[in-house]
Write a protein that holds these residues in place. Structure first.
Motif, PDB file in Angstrom:
ATOM      1  N   ASP A   1       0.921  -0.878   0.133  1.00 16.79           N
ATOM      2  CA  ASP A   1      -0.280  -0.115   0.027  1.00 16.79           C
ATOM      3  C   ASP A   1       0.996   1.343   0.002  1.00 16.79           C
ATOM      4  OD1 ASP A   1      -3.034  -0.739   0.640  1.00 16.79           O
ATOM      5  OD2 ASP A   1      -1.935  -2.207   1.624  1.00 16.79           O
TER       6      ASP A   1
ATOM      7  N   ARG B   1      -7.943   4.427   2.339  1.00 21.48           N
ATOM      8  CA  ARG B   1      -8.276   2.995   2.231  1.00 21.48           C
ATOM      9  C   ARG B   1      -6.971   2.188   2.876  1.00 21.48           C
ATOM     10  NH1 ARG B   1      -8.417   0.223  -3.446  1.00 21.48           N
ATOM     11  NH2 ARG B   1      -6.569   1.467  -3.579  1.00 21.48           N
TER      12      ARG B   1
ATOM     13  N   ARG C   1      -6.880  -0.172   6.048  1.00 18.10           N
ATOM     14  CA  ARG C   1      -6.076  -1.690   6.066  1.00 18.10           C
ATOM     15  C   ARG C   1      -5.019  -1.675   7.104  1.00 18.10           C
ATOM     16  NH1 ARG C   1      -5.888  -4.807   1.778  1.00 18.10           N
ATOM     17  NH2 ARG C   1      -3.729  -4.747   1.584  1.00 18.10           N
TER      18      ARG C   1
ATOM     19  N   GLU D   1      -4.865  -5.612   7.866  1.00 17.76           N
ATOM     20  CA  GLU D   1      -5.012  -6.384   6.921  1.00 17.76           C
ATOM     21  C   GLU D   1      -3.833  -6.209   5.542  1.00 17.76           C
ATOM     22  OE1 GLU D   1      -9.057  -4.794   5.833  1.00 17.76           O
ATOM     23  OE2 GLU D   1      -9.906  -6.088   7.413  1.00 17.76           O
ATOM     24  N   PHE D   2      -2.939  -5.431   5.918  1.00 22.06           N
ATOM     25  CA  PHE D   2      -1.975  -5.177   5.161  1.00 22.06           C
ATOM     26  C   PHE D   2      -0.797  -6.167   5.078  1.00 22.06           C
ATOM     27  CE2 PHE D   2      -0.254  -3.253   8.753  1.00 22.06           C
ATOM     28  CZ  PHE D   2       0.991  -3.097   8.588  1.00 22.06           C
TER      29      PHE D   2
END
Length: 655
Positions: A462, A496, A500, A505-506
């Motif tokens: 990300d 976002r 995350r 969640e990354f």
């Protein structure tokens, strides 16, 4: 980058033409009818003296506190008058709040080496260290003339602990899993009571504009929207909106300048001097020297650069990129400005943060493998990033916080910093491949990408929505693919990336590292906030164990050290504990992988604007530069032509 440069060149002529059509700078002087000698003898702005003479404002002695804060000018006592023109990108103008909203109980000194009195004159701890008493300045007034006292702080705490409102206590309001208590035994005394010792609270009170804005609010103004104090409102909808609305022109302030106008879209914002500002210079002359600030909202920093080149900006401390330096230098004479070299303060721009607490157990097993993380670090060609992205003006290095941090002032601090800078900063493809093999990623698919447990492996990165972040990420992507790691990039859209990260969640994400104080902004090293490489442990910490994941192993070591820091009275011992924590990261890391850092930050000011510090560290928001350098003592001098450093950069800039 080339396209952006071309667009700017196409518009240069227009910018200069527009600059030539502009009236004389509002900042030259507002009081041409007053001699320089007369101006320097004044104790307040002529603007306010006229209101006093007309009976519209109390005399100065009735507007200042008993013990006003005294600011030592950088160069010399200044002249009253002028308008400071600047630009902003966001409707709540946060970078001006870094200048104007620094009214905390305590504050950083200009050198950022210690904490000094702010709106509190002093503070002390009880013997156990769990009660901190602040003594407020007597006679401070809000910009509308109403008294400021401990009841304003008590009002904030009542709201924060009221389940009917949207306000909540901050993470520093907890100690040992329990919420603090706040007492105000009289109008000028505030006592914070904790379960455990909290010796870093005075530092916390000096952090950013957000902590002062949180703790100190105008109760007399806000109560008119509170259902318990008025019959006009039946619920807290309007109160919640007003409680945090920093763009309300009717809301009084304690800052040097008060908001008097804001357009519907925040395209133009005007601040006038605060007649009750509680700070004076060493001669007892009320600050600020400058009468007003006018800020224009732009859609991009490129537009702001054009405004600078055309002579329409008097001082700009942020949103000016090092990539704009060449253009700015070229038009410095036309725009009548000079460029100072301040530091961005980056230990990494950008760093690659590894999720050590992924919610997916299989993913977590892979990402916590030290060999994988070392393999990623070895695969990065930092010198190539330096040359391609930063034009050779950055420093290839490992990820650290800011070199100037007060944690590194001791000989041990300097030694630890040097090892931290060098850790995992070597570019070596052979070592990278060996480490990735050692991590168990020996199998490859038909495209040459490594597999994990017999399955194709793809790592998502990300990317921060910052200038040049995606450019650097593309280079990193190629370097990691070169050692067999299939990496996909995901640009941050609408927050976002933050979601995350907070939800663990990354896989990896790009993050700048620019911070000088880990007592109050600890997340890069200590897993006590729900972000960075430790979102689940951080959530456990800030919720007192109600949510997230309890720390174990070396992560628990770091949490324990952070708690010990808060319990430790001696400041030098607290700094040593920070170094102990960094040593643990050096042993167990990397968890944050550096690329390059130490990028400079151009600060642009008109040549006749004085008392501007020649250097500073502008990246870390928590230390509030330039607010801690006292912008209220900046002033326009029509007879001054600059300090001879109009290009702002000497040979070392091209290191």
């Amino acid at each position: 980058m080339a396209a952006r440069f071309s667009i700017l060149l196409v518009t240069i002529a227009l910018a200069v033409m527009l600059g030539g059509c502009q009236p004389k700078s509002e900042g030259d002087s507002s009081y041409a009818d007053i001699s320089r000698e007369e101006n320097l003898q004044l104790k307040e702005s002529p603007l306010l003296a006229k209101e006093v003479a007309a009976g519209e404002l109390p005399p100065l002695e009735d507007r200042l506190p008993e013990d006003p804060r005294i600011v030592e000018p950088v160069e010399t006592p200044g002249l009253y008058g002028g308008t400071w023109r600047r630009f902003h990108l966001y409707p709540d103008f946060p970078t001006f709040r870094l200048i104007n909203n620094y009214w905390g109980l305590t504050r950083w000194n200009p050198e950022t080496t210690d904490i000094i009195p702010g709106i509190a004159t002093s503070w002390e701890f009880n013997d156990a260290g769990n009660e901190i008493t602040f003594h407020l300045r007597k006679g401070v007034r809000w910009s509308d003339g109403e008294p400021f006292d401990s009841s304003d702080i008590a009002f904030w705490w009542d709201v924060a602990t009221d389940d009917r409102t949207s306000e909540m206590p901050q993470e520093w309001a907890y100690s040992g899993g329990e919420l603090m208590e706040l007492e105000t035994p009289d109008l000028y005394t505030v006592v914070f009571k904790y379960k455990e010792p909290f010796y870093t609270l005075p530092v916390m009170m000096a952090t950013g504009f957000w902590v002062p804005e949180t703790v100190i609010r105008p109760a007399h103004y806000l109560k008119q929207f509170h259902p318990d104090y008025t019959d006009e409102y039946e619920d807290f909808t309007e109160f919640d909106r007003k409680f945090g609305d920093i763009t309300d022109v009717n809301r009084p302030t304690l800052g040097p300048w008060m908001l008097t106008y804001i357009s519907g879209t925040s395209d133009r914002v005007i601040f006038e001097r605060n007649p009750y500002y509680w700070t004076v210079d060493k001669l007892g002359r009320q600050l600020p020297y400058i009468d007003r600030v006018v800020s224009t909202r732009v859609q991009s920093s490129e537009t702001g650069v054009l405004m600078i080149m055309s002579g329409n900006i008097d001082a700009q401390f942020r949103y000016v990129s090092r990539q704009d330096y060449g253009l700015l230098k070229q038009f410095a004479d036309e725009g009548n400005y000079q460029i100072r070299r301040w530091e961005e303060g980056t230990g990494a721009l950008f760093a690659i943060v590894v999720n050590m607490e992924n919610k997916d157990p299989e993913r977590a097993k892979l990402l916590t493998n030290k060999c994988l993380r070392e393999g990623i670090a070895y695969a990065i060609d930092r010198e190539l990033i330096n040359q391609v992205i930063w034009g050779g003006l950055s420093e290839p290095r490992g990820a650290t916080i800011t070199d100037e941090s007060w944690h590194f002032q001791s000989p041990r601090g300097q030694e630890v910093l040097e090892r931290w800078k060098k850790a995992w900063s070597e570019f070596n493809v052979d070592k990278a491949n060996a480490k990735l093999d050692e991590a168990g990623l020996t199998m490859r698919d038909k495209n040459g990408y490594r597999m994990y447990d017999g399955k194709p492996l793809t790592l998502i990165v990300d990317v921060q929505d910052w200038p040049l972040a995606m450019d650097e990420a593309i280079l990193v992507q190629g370097m990691l693919r070169n050692v067999g790691l299939n990496v996909l990039l995901q640009r941050d859209i609408g927050g976002r990336r933050d979601r995350r990260v907070r939800e663990a969640e990354f896989d990896l994400y790009m993050q700048h590292m620019s911070e000088m104080d880990l007592f109050t902004f600890p997340g890069y090293v200590f897993p006590v906030v729900a972000y960075y490489w430790h979102p689940q442990t951080g959530r456990w910490y800030i919720t007192g164990g109600d949510k997230g994941k309890a720390p174990t192993g070396w992560t628990k070591e770091l949490v324990d050290i952070f708690d010990e820091i808060k319990r430790t009275k001696d400041q030098e011992k607290r700094h040593d504990l920070v170094l102990d924590a960094i040593e643990i990261q050096l042993r167990e890391g990397p968890v944050i992988i550096g690329t390059t850092g130490r990028q400079f930050a151009p600060v642009v000011t008109k040549r006749n604007l004085r008392n501007i510090p020649k250097s500073g560290v502008i990246g870390p928001w928590a230390i509030v530069q330039p607010a801690n350098r006292n912008p209220e003592q900046f002033f326009f001098d029509p007879d001054y032509k600059g300090d001879g450093e109009s290009d702002g950069f000497r040979a070392e800039a091209t290191r």
